[in-house]
Design a protein around this motif. Sequence first.
Motif, PDB file in Angstrom:
ATOM      1  N   SER A 192       0.783  -1.233   0.000  1.00  0.00           N
ATOM      2  CA  SER A 192       0.000   0.000   0.000  1.00  0.00           C
ATOM      3  C   SER A 192       0.820   1.291   0.000  1.00  0.00           C
ATOM      4  CB  SER A 192      -0.955   0.014   1.193  1.00  0.00           C
ATOM      5  OG  SER A 192      -0.242  -0.141   2.409  1.00  0.00           O
ATOM      6  N   LEU A 193       2.014   1.291   0.567  1.00  0.00           N
ATOM      7  CA  LEU A 193       2.787   2.527   0.655  1.00  0.00           C
ATOM      8  C   LEU A 193       3.960   2.588  -0.316  1.00  0.00           C
ATOM      9  CD1 LEU A 193       2.813   3.356   4.482  1.00  0.00           C
ATOM     10  CD2 LEU A 193       1.368   4.287   2.658  1.00  0.00           C
ATOM     11  N   CYS A 194       4.021   1.659  -1.238  1.00  0.00           N
ATOM     12  CA  CYS A 194       5.009   1.739  -2.316  1.00  0.00           C
ATOM     13  C   CYS A 194       4.538   2.800  -3.308  1.00  0.00           C
ATOM     14  CB  CYS A 194       5.134   0.393  -3.013  1.00  0.00           C
ATOM     15  SG  CYS A 194       5.926   0.458  -4.640  1.00  0.00           S
ATOM     16  N   LEU A 232      -9.650  -8.628 -12.875  1.00  0.00           N
ATOM     17  CA  LEU A 232      -8.585  -8.103 -12.030  1.00  0.00           C
ATOM     18  C   LEU A 232      -8.638  -8.693 -10.625  1.00  0.00           C
ATOM     19  CD1 LEU A 232      -6.287  -6.028 -11.429  1.00  0.00           C
ATOM     20  CD2 LEU A 232      -8.108  -4.420 -10.809  1.00  0.00           C
ATOM     21  N   LYS A 233      -7.480  -9.141 -10.141  1.00  0.00           N
ATOM     22  CA  LYS A 233      -7.329  -9.604  -8.766  1.00  0.00           C
ATOM     23  C   LYS A 233      -6.221  -8.788  -8.104  1.00  0.00           C
ATOM     24  CE  LYS A 233     -10.243 -13.015  -9.382  1.00  0.00           C
ATOM     25  NZ  LYS A 233     -11.588 -12.980  -8.794  1.00  0.00           N
ATOM     26  N   LEU A 234      -6.534  -8.199  -6.953  1.00  0.00           N
ATOM     27  CA  LEU A 234      -5.581  -7.389  -6.210  1.00  0.00           C
ATOM     28  C   LEU A 234      -5.068  -8.178  -5.004  1.00  0.00           C
ATOM     29  CD1 LEU A 234      -7.688  -4.104  -6.294  1.00  0.00           C
ATOM     30  CD2 LEU A 234      -5.619  -4.549  -7.621  1.00  0.00           C
ATOM     31  N   VAL A 235      -3.752  -8.158  -4.809  1.00  0.00           N
ATOM     32  CA  VAL A 235      -3.128  -8.932  -3.732  1.00  0.00           C
ATOM     33  C   VAL A 235      -2.239  -8.007  -2.898  1.00  0.00           C
ATOM     34  CG1 VAL A 235      -1.749 -10.967  -3.147  1.00  0.00           C
ATOM     35  CG2 VAL A 235      -3.141 -10.958  -5.232  1.00  0.00           C
ATOM     36  N   PRO A 236      -2.790  -7.406  -1.832  1.00  0.00           N
ATOM     37  CA  PRO A 236      -2.039  -6.432  -1.039  1.00  0.00           C
ATOM     38  C   PRO A 236      -1.153  -7.062   0.035  1.00  0.00           C
ATOM     39  CG  PRO A 236      -4.298  -6.534  -0.259  1.00  0.00           C
ATOM     40  CD  PRO A 236      -4.209  -7.477  -1.425  1.00  0.00           C
ATOM     41  N   PHE A 237       0.046  -7.446  -0.360  1.00  0.00           N
ATOM     42  CA  PHE A 237       1.032  -7.976   0.590  1.00  0.00           C
ATOM     43  C   PHE A 237       2.433  -7.503   0.208  1.00  0.00           C
ATOM     44  CE2 PHE A 237       4.007 -11.194   2.181  1.00  0.00           C
ATOM     45  CZ  PHE A 237       3.689 -11.175   3.530  1.00  0.00           C
ATOM     46  N   GLY A 238       2.792  -7.653  -1.048  1.00  0.00           N
ATOM     47  CA  GLY A 238       4.049  -7.110  -1.564  1.00  0.00           C
ATOM     48  C   GLY A 238       5.298  -7.750  -1.007  1.00  0.00           C
ATOM     49  N   ASN A 239       6.225  -6.917  -0.512  1.00  0.00           N
ATOM     50  CA  ASN A 239       7.534  -7.371  -0.052  1.00  0.00           C
ATOM     51  C   ASN A 239       7.594  -7.590   1.453  1.00  0.00           C
ATOM     52  OD1 ASN A 239       8.463  -7.141  -2.702  1.00  0.00           O
ATOM     53  ND2 ASN A 239       9.152  -5.044  -2.404  1.00  0.00           N
ATOM     54  N   ALA A 240       6.457  -7.760   2.069  1.00  0.00           N
ATOM     55  CA  ALA A 240       6.429  -8.007   3.512  1.00  0.00           C
ATOM     56  C   ALA A 240       6.984  -9.397   3.818  1.00  0.00           C
ATOM     57  CB  ALA A 240       5.007  -7.876   4.044  1.00  0.00           C
ATOM     58  N   HIS A 241       7.302  -9.613   5.078  1.00  0.00           N
ATOM     59  CA  HIS A 241       7.810 -10.907   5.531  1.00  0.00           C
ATOM     60  C   HIS A 241       6.983 -11.409   6.703  1.00  0.00           C
ATOM     61  CE1 HIS A 241      11.445 -10.878   3.078  1.00  0.00           C
ATOM     62  NE2 HIS A 241      11.637  -9.620   3.437  1.00  0.00           N
ATOM     63  N   ILE A 242       6.847 -12.736   6.784  1.00  0.00           N
ATOM     64  CA  ILE A 242       6.169 -13.357   7.923  1.00  0.00           C
ATOM     65  C   ILE A 242       7.144 -14.311   8.598  1.00  0.00           C
ATOM     66  CG2 ILE A 242       4.348 -14.931   8.643  1.00  0.00           C
ATOM     67  CD1 ILE A 242       2.530 -13.755   6.637  1.00  0.00           C
ATOM     68  N   SER A 243       7.306 -14.157   9.904  1.00  0.00           N
ATOM     69  CA  SER A 243       8.220 -15.002  10.660  1.00  0.00           C
ATOM     70  C   SER A 243       7.547 -16.316  11.031  1.00  0.00           C
ATOM     71  CB  SER A 243       8.675 -14.274  11.931  1.00  0.00           C
ATOM     72  OG  SER A 243       7.575 -14.092  12.812  1.00  0.00           O
ATOM     73  N   ASN A 244       8.312 -17.190  11.653  1.00  0.00           N
ATOM     74  CA  ASN A 244       7.772 -18.490  12.039  1.00  0.00           C
ATOM     75  C   ASN A 244       6.633 -18.386  13.049  1.00  0.00           C
ATOM     76  OD1 ASN A 244       9.554 -19.848  10.361  1.00  0.00           O
ATOM     77  ND2 ASN A 244      11.117 -20.067  11.962  1.00  0.00           N
ATOM     78  N   LYS A 260      -1.072  -1.855   8.308  1.00  0.00           N
ATOM     79  CA  LYS A 260      -2.458  -1.491   8.593  1.00  0.00           C
ATOM     80  C   LYS A 260      -3.245  -1.252   7.305  1.00  0.00           C
ATOM     81  CE  LYS A 260      -1.569   0.652  13.111  1.00  0.00           C
ATOM     82  NZ  LYS A 260      -1.587   1.923  13.871  1.00  0.00           N
ATOM     83  N   LEU A 261      -2.633  -0.519   6.367  1.00  0.00           N
ATOM     84  CA  LEU A 261      -3.341  -0.207   5.122  1.00  0.00           C
ATOM     85  C   LEU A 261      -3.506  -1.448   4.244  1.00  0.00           C
ATOM     86  CD1 LEU A 261      -1.825   3.283   4.243  1.00  0.00           C
ATOM     87  CD2 LEU A 261      -4.124   2.772   5.071  1.00  0.00           C
ATOM     88  N   ASP A 294      -4.518   8.997  -1.749  1.00  0.00           N
ATOM     89  CA  ASP A 294      -4.120   9.798  -0.598  1.00  0.00           C
ATOM     90  C   ASP A 294      -4.274   8.930   0.646  1.00  0.00           C
ATOM     91  OD1 ASP A 294      -3.548  11.604   1.370  1.00  0.00           O
ATOM     92  OD2 ASP A 294      -4.967  13.131   0.708  1.00  0.00           O
ATOM     93  N   THR A 295      -3.191   8.261   1.032  1.00  0.00           N
ATOM     94  CA  THR A 295      -3.270   7.305   2.137  1.00  0.00           C
ATOM     95  C   THR A 295      -3.550   7.978   3.476  1.00  0.00           C
ATOM     96  OG1 THR A 295      -0.838   7.394   2.316  1.00  0.00           O
ATOM     97  CG2 THR A 295      -1.792   5.592   1.023  1.00  0.00           C
TER      98      THR A 295
END
Length: 231
Positions: free
Chosen positions: A46-48, A73-85, A99-100, A127-128
């Motif tokens: 969202s903030l890229c 169209l399919k939107l997938v809002p996750f991007g370059n985030a990481h999830i730990s174990n 949050k966004l 305008d976030t």
Amino acid sequence: MASSSSTKFVLFPCLFLACLFVFTFSNNLVVAENSDKVKINLYYESLCPYCQNFIVDDLGKIFDSDLLKITDLKLVPFGNAHISNNLTITCQHGEEECKLNALEACGIRTLPDPKLQYKFIRCVEKDTNEWESCVQNSGREKAISDCYNGDLSKKLILGYAKLTSSLKPKHEYVPWVTLNGKPLYDNYHNLVAQVCKAYKGKDLPKLCSSSVLYERKVSKFQVSYVDEAIN
């Protein structure tokens, strides 16, 4: 692209429901063999700023023209985030992006019509700082708010994380755009031309034969790379 301070957003374990949501998301993104529509999947965060430009400008050409009737169209809002174990998520641009992303996931889940989904996402990305007004004007304020403030938003993000990590080939940056399951790489700047080229059905949209259809030249390849994400 500079990253902001590392901020964490905790996703609580819920293995059975998580698997259920991943299965649902996967089914929703499968390309139907009997459909002539061009399947556009956008993997973003969202903030890229480059994702924001793509959503506001490039995707707008789809929804403002007759191309909409030949696209899915399919939107997938996750991007370059990481999830730990332990299911802690860290976003490239900090807690606000987490949050966004969750808010937009709830908007996508709540609003059934692609036009309404895009209108909501575009409002937030334009305008976030004014995202609350986007929720208020969505027509589904309570449903989106309930999703965002409850456990559902966490489950949705977990599903989007699974979809993003399952990409083949792996995404290298965002915005990452696929057409019919294949990445556009740097051709994402020329989305309209690529959609027209990929469409194999009848009744070619007028925009595809328009004199204004041309490849958009960019002076610099603008993306947020995976290896710039916070570790």
